[in-house]
Design an enzyme around this catalytic site. Structure first.
Site, PDB file in Angstrom:
ATOM      1  CE  LYS A  10      -3.920  -2.295   2.266  1.00 27.99           C
ATOM      2  NZ  LYS A  10      -5.014  -2.117   3.262  1.00 27.99           N
ATOM      3  CE1 TYR A  50      -9.211  -3.516   0.030  1.00 27.69           C
ATOM      4  CE2 TYR A  50      -8.437  -1.494  -1.006  1.00 27.69           C
ATOM      5  CZ  TYR A  50      -8.188  -2.639  -0.253  1.00 27.69           C
ATOM      6  OH  TYR A  50      -6.916  -2.898   0.204  1.00 27.69           O
ATOM      7  NE  ARG A 103      -2.072  -5.823   7.096  1.00 26.26           N
ATOM      8  CZ  ARG A 103      -3.061  -6.611   6.689  1.00 26.26           C
ATOM      9  NH1 ARG A 103      -3.398  -7.672   7.394  1.00 26.26           N
ATOM     10  NH2 ARG A 103      -3.710  -6.343   5.567  1.00 26.26           N
ATOM     11  CG  ASN A 113      -3.592  -2.434   6.636  1.00 31.11           C
ATOM     12  OD1 ASN A 113      -3.491  -1.992   5.499  1.00 31.11           O
ATOM     13  ND2 ASN A 113      -4.462  -3.374   6.961  1.00 31.11           N
ATOM     14  CG  HIS A 116      -5.374  -6.404  -0.040  1.00 33.75           C
ATOM     15  ND1 HIS A 116      -6.521  -6.509   0.706  1.00 33.75           N
ATOM     16  CD2 HIS A 116      -5.529  -7.247  -1.098  1.00 33.75           C
ATOM     17  CE1 HIS A 116      -7.347  -7.373   0.097  1.00 33.75           C
ATOM     18  NE2 HIS A 116      -6.762  -7.831  -0.989  1.00 33.75           N
ATOM     19  CD  GLU A 127      -8.639  -9.571  -3.391  1.00 32.10           C
ATOM     20  OE1 GLU A 127      -9.483  -9.249  -2.532  1.00 32.10           O
ATOM     21  OE2 GLU A 127      -7.447  -9.815  -3.116  1.00 32.10           O
TER      22      GLU A 127
END
Ligand code: CMP
Length: 140
Positions: A10, A50, A103, A113, A116, A127
């Site tokens: 991320k 999402y 994390r 965080n 994913h 995905e």
């Protein structure tokens, strides 16, 4: 079974310059990076990805965070890849993540965080196909 899972580093972790450290953890755990790309997601793309969280109170913040900078997206392949990647990531909330997980080591908050990872074979297939439509993932 040999599985494929979708992983995203991320914007917070990309900004921290720890792509390589996170890739090292995947490789050390026996996961192969079989596809990857850096992308600055649009609001529409992040919202589609999402979509299952659309009704959740955190949806808007999640989308704004995911478009706040580039992300690194990869497909990981290996024995039990989905669970293995989730073990490497640790709990969604970094405050609850076990020591030594991605994390725990690199994330600041439940929103920022660091990573994913797909949570089940069905979501992994969806995905992977969302970001790598040419990957020939056949569900049967
Ligand atoms: P991720 O695995 O990318 O899936 C959805 C994301 O929403 C999750 O990681 C968190 O970063 C974010 N999020 C924010 N608040 C929550 C929450 N209360 N429960 C689950 N996910 C949350």
């Amino acid at each position: 079974a040999i599985e494929r899972t979708l992983s995203i580093i991320k914007p917070d972790a990309v900004a921290k310059n720890v792509i390589g450290k996170i890739y090292q953890r995947f490789e050390d755990a026996g996961l192969k990076i079989i596809a990857s790309k850096m992308v600055h997601l649009s609001e529409v793309e992040a919202g589609q990805f999402y979509a299952v969280h659309k009704e959740r109170p955190f949806f808007k913040d999640l989308v704004s965070f995911m478009i706040s900078g580039p992300v690194m997206i990869q497909v990981l392949e290996g024995e039990g890849a989905i669970a293995k990647n989730r073990d490497l990531m640790g709990a969604t909330d970094p405050k609850k993540a076990a020591p030594g997980t991605i994390r725990a080591d690199f994330a600041e908050s439940i929103d920022a965080n660091a990573v994913h990872g797909s949570d089940a074979p069905e979501t992994a297939a969806v995905e992977v196909a969302f970001f790598f439509p040419g990957m020939n993932v056949y569900s049967r």
